[in-house]
Design an enzyme around this catalytic site. Sequence first.
Site, PDB file in Angstrom:
ATOM      1  N   CYS A 157       0.858  -1.179   0.000  1.00  0.00           N
ATOM      2  CA  CYS A 157       0.000   0.000   0.000  1.00  0.00           C
ATOM      3  C   CYS A 157       0.894   1.229   0.000  1.00  0.00           C
ATOM      4  O   CYS A 157       2.090   1.128   0.223  1.00  0.00           O
ATOM      5  CB  CYS A 157      -0.867   0.020   1.246  1.00  0.00           C
TER       6      CYS A 157
ATOM      7  N   ARG B 127       1.466   1.542  -6.014  1.00  0.00           N
ATOM      8  CA  ARG B 127       1.619   0.587  -4.907  1.00  0.00           C
ATOM      9  C   ARG B 127       0.281   0.027  -4.437  1.00  0.00           C
ATOM     10  O   ARG B 127       0.231  -0.919  -3.660  1.00  0.00           O
ATOM     11  CB  ARG B 127       2.290   1.262  -3.716  1.00  0.00           C
TER      12      ARG B 127
ATOM     13  N   TRP C 186      -3.932  -1.559  -1.282  1.00  0.00           N
ATOM     14  CA  TRP C 186      -3.907  -2.778  -2.101  1.00  0.00           C
ATOM     15  C   TRP C 186      -4.329  -3.859  -1.116  1.00  0.00           C
ATOM     16  O   TRP C 186      -3.562  -4.270  -0.260  1.00  0.00           O
ATOM     17  CB  TRP C 186      -2.505  -3.010  -2.643  1.00  0.00           C
TER      18      TRP C 186
ATOM     19  N   ASN D 101       0.646  -0.468   6.104  1.00  0.00           N
ATOM     20  CA  ASN D 101       1.089  -1.209   4.928  1.00  0.00           C
ATOM     21  C   ASN D 101       1.673  -2.512   5.460  1.00  0.00           C
ATOM     22  O   ASN D 101       2.579  -2.469   6.286  1.00  0.00           O
ATOM     23  CB  ASN D 101       2.151  -0.361   4.203  1.00  0.00           C
ATOM     24  N   GLY D 102       1.155  -3.658   5.030  1.00  0.00           N
ATOM     25  CA  GLY D 102       1.687  -4.938   5.499  1.00  0.00           C
ATOM     26  C   GLY D 102       0.585  -5.831   6.044  1.00  0.00           C
ATOM     27  O   GLY D 102      -0.592  -5.674   5.692  1.00  0.00           O
TER      28      GLY D 102
ATOM     29  N   GLU E 194       8.408 -21.615 -18.257  1.00  0.00           N
ATOM     30  CA  GLU E 194       8.265 -20.230 -17.785  1.00  0.00           C
ATOM     31  C   GLU E 194       9.471 -19.392 -18.233  1.00  0.00           C
ATOM     32  O   GLU E 194       9.304 -18.231 -18.642  1.00  0.00           O
ATOM     33  CB  GLU E 194       8.109 -20.219 -16.256  1.00  0.00           C
TER      34      GLU E 194
ATOM     35  N   LYS F 220       9.148 -16.029 -20.536  1.00  0.00           N
ATOM     36  CA  LYS F 220       9.693 -14.721 -20.113  1.00  0.00           C
ATOM     37  C   LYS F 220      10.570 -14.137 -21.201  1.00  0.00           C
ATOM     38  O   LYS F 220      10.470 -12.964 -21.534  1.00  0.00           O
ATOM     39  CB  LYS F 220      10.555 -14.882 -18.864  1.00  0.00           C
TER      40      LYS F 220
ATOM     41  N   GLU G 275       8.493 -13.087 -24.362  1.00  0.00           N
ATOM     42  CA  GLU G 275       7.545 -12.009 -24.053  1.00  0.00           C
ATOM     43  C   GLU G 275       8.209 -10.636 -24.044  1.00  0.00           C
ATOM     44  O   GLU G 275       7.651  -9.669 -24.567  1.00  0.00           O
ATOM     45  CB  GLU G 275       6.968 -12.328 -22.673  1.00  0.00           C
TER      46      GLU G 275
ATOM     47  N   HIS H 118      12.937 -36.674 -30.378  1.00  0.00           N
ATOM     48  CA  HIS H 118      11.762 -37.010 -31.185  1.00  0.00           C
ATOM     49  C   HIS H 118      11.448 -35.923 -32.215  1.00  0.00           C
ATOM     50  O   HIS H 118      10.331 -35.863 -32.728  1.00  0.00           O
ATOM     51  CB  HIS H 118      10.562 -37.290 -30.275  1.00  0.00           C
TER      52      HIS H 118
ATOM     53  N   LYS I 254      -1.238  -6.168 -19.350  1.00  0.00           N
ATOM     54  CA  LYS I 254      -1.042  -6.786 -18.029  1.00  0.00           C
ATOM     55  C   LYS I 254      -2.209  -7.701 -17.682  1.00  0.00           C
ATOM     56  O   LYS I 254      -2.027  -8.775 -17.140  1.00  0.00           O
ATOM     57  CB  LYS I 254      -0.885  -5.684 -16.973  1.00  0.00           C
TER      58      LYS I 254
HETATM   59  C1  AGP Z   1       3.066 -13.260 -17.731  1.00  0.00           C
HETATM   60  O1  AGP Z   1       4.373 -12.804 -17.864  1.00  0.00           O
HETATM   61  C2  AGP Z   1       2.179 -12.902 -18.796  1.00  0.00           C
HETATM   62  N1  AGP Z   1       2.172 -11.525 -19.048  1.00  0.00           N
HETATM   63  C3  AGP Z   1       0.865 -13.620 -18.938  1.00  0.00           C
HETATM   64  O2  AGP Z   1       1.173 -14.885 -19.418  1.00  0.00           O
HETATM   65  C4  AGP Z   1      -0.057 -13.768 -17.704  1.00  0.00           C
HETATM   66  O3  AGP Z   1       0.530 -14.642 -16.789  1.00  0.00           O
HETATM   67  C5  AGP Z   1      -1.428 -14.300 -18.149  1.00  0.00           C
HETATM   68  O4  AGP Z   1      -2.024 -13.368 -19.004  1.00  0.00           O
HETATM   69  C6  AGP Z   1      -2.333 -14.623 -17.005  1.00  0.00           C
HETATM   70  O5  AGP Z   1      -2.621 -13.498 -16.246  1.00  0.00           O
HETATM   71  P1  AGP Z   1      -3.276 -13.633 -14.829  1.00  0.00           P
HETATM   72  O6  AGP Z   1      -2.314 -14.364 -13.954  1.00  0.00           O
HETATM   73  O7  AGP Z   1      -3.506 -12.219 -14.379  1.00  0.00           O
HETATM   74  O8  AGP Z   1      -4.548 -14.399 -14.980  1.00  0.00           O
END
Ligand code: AGP
Length: 609
Positions: free
Chosen positions: A2, A27, A74, A100-101, A482, A486, A489, A505, A604
């Site tokens: 927060c 925040r 938050w 905050n916390g 993952e 990353k 992306e 394969h 996001k």
């Molecule tokens: C993560 O780096 C991505 N931007 C994306 O894959 C994200 O994880 C996905 O859109 C799911 O989002 P959420 O966790 O908010 O549901």
Amino acid sequence: MCGIVGYVGPKQAAPFLLEGMRKLEYRGYDSAGIAVYNGKEITVDKCVGRLSSLEKKIEGHLPQGHLGIGHTRWATHGRPSDTNSHPHTDCHGDFVVVHNGIIENYLHIKERLLAKGHVFLSETDTEVVAHLVEEYYQGDFVAAVTKVLAEIQGSYSLVFMSRFDPDKIVCTKQDNPLVIGLGEGENFIASDIPAIINRTRRTFILSDGEMAVVTKDSVWVTNRMGVPVSKKVFEVHWDAEAAEKGGHDHFMIKEIIEQPKAFRDTMTARVAKDTNRITFDELKWTREDVAAVKKIMITACGTAYHAGLVAKYYIEQLARIPVEVDIASEFRYRNPLVDSSTLVIVISQSGETSDSLAAMKEAKRLGARTLAVTNVVGSSIAREADQVIYTWAGPEIAVASTKAYTTQLLVMLMLALYLAELRESLRADRLQSIVHELRELPQKAEKFLSNGQAVKTFAEQYGFNDDVFFIGRSIDYAVAMEGALKLKEISYIHAEAYAAGELKHGTLALIIEGVPVIALATQRDVYEKTLSNIKEVKARDAVVIGLAMEGDDQIEKYVDHTIFIPATDKYLAPILAVIPLQLLAYYAAVTRGCDVDKPRNLAKSVTVE
Ligand code: AGP
């Protein structure tokens, strides 16, 4: 998590509070509130929604007064609502507090105060703090706060005002930031520097356990024992934008570095201090409820889906319940075999992802029990689910998910241990050794992060390659996925993850001289097999970067470079192993001049199908 601000001085407090809170909205932004003291009474204005909602509410009649505190929230305990917004007050409005916390032992304190007749308005952990000050107040505000601090446990920065002390603000911190800004005849308090740098650049940072009594002309700091502490004042040179990112160039790196703290917050109140038990006070499951679950289905998107893949290993290995993992956009259209004996877990950082929300609704329609694992209190997925576990990672701003992912893994591991205990599927000594490693995790992550330079060098060296491969077996494979996501992306490098045994394969045809292959080898039970796969790619002249645990004295013989993560339990390895992969992606993106926090074509929170 927060944002906190405070002002004491000759000017009106409210304009500074609003200006500071605007700078801290990153925040926390589900609700906002201010308390201003005019020497006679304290006025509290607060409401759910972004800061603009509060500004609208008080437009034309800003509370008057020269002492004030403010907060952007938050949510952690209690959904976003007007009453759960900060500041919180005691029964008579004599004491106000922003926080905050997380106060870990708030339930216990609340029960005691309720029995004594205190009346609570909110569902928050914070409100108990205001009532505790009331309880202890005997004419000395600072003494009352000191007593409160001796009783509360958890992580916090707390800022207090009292109707009985028109000239002072008292503040303290434990595991959360708090900064004092020194002005001319006025002083400022904030959870982060951006809130104050328009007013002053002379600051100092409170350390854990310290308490500051702030008036317009003085700041008096003491430690836990009440001994005066002299603080070193430093001049802030960052510009406002850098300050928002904690002095870093991007939110992503800030969030990567925040992971040890996020781990502590996620585990707080869940890993019992004195026993080896995992507790989830938020789950209302009996042993019978858990016994009735015959199958778990995890569904999610992107990074959260990758957390689900790791969670499958956790739950199947530790709690011995069969788990299926499905991409949310597939789950909803494949007429899944789900009924009342199925627990469907939806993992989502934002809690708003359209496909994940639709999957949750579909699961409910089919009669499943549902659980949301999310970072956003009161989000749509949290509201839809029967039960919710919050990850408590704090707001994640960068599009690339980092701390949200690792805290999802942490929650899923704790959930697997919790289920294992209820199902008696894990030996007590094994539980004990995993819990021991959980407690060590934040320090181990800190240790690795303090030496991230090696990863930066790799990224600069391989940041211009067109293709990168990630390989691993069992849990390492899930983490490799993952790592590859990353990298693509944010750096736009073509990256693929393969189960190491699957290369032969087909994909092995793509391994030619100089292609970088990142080989994860943290899992002892498949270690020899992984080494064989590393030999396969080495034989095709790939450049292999091995990712292994400290103490592994073999890997260096088979690879070109090695990154070692601190030695840990095999179940904790994914949480540490992904950190170098996050850093690799970050530095590769920086090297290639990409827009790290806002990669092209991505958002996001994906609220469209
Ligand atoms: C993560 O780096 C991505 N931007 C994306 O894959 C994200 O994880 C996905 O859109 C799911 O989002 P959420 O966790 O908010 O549901």
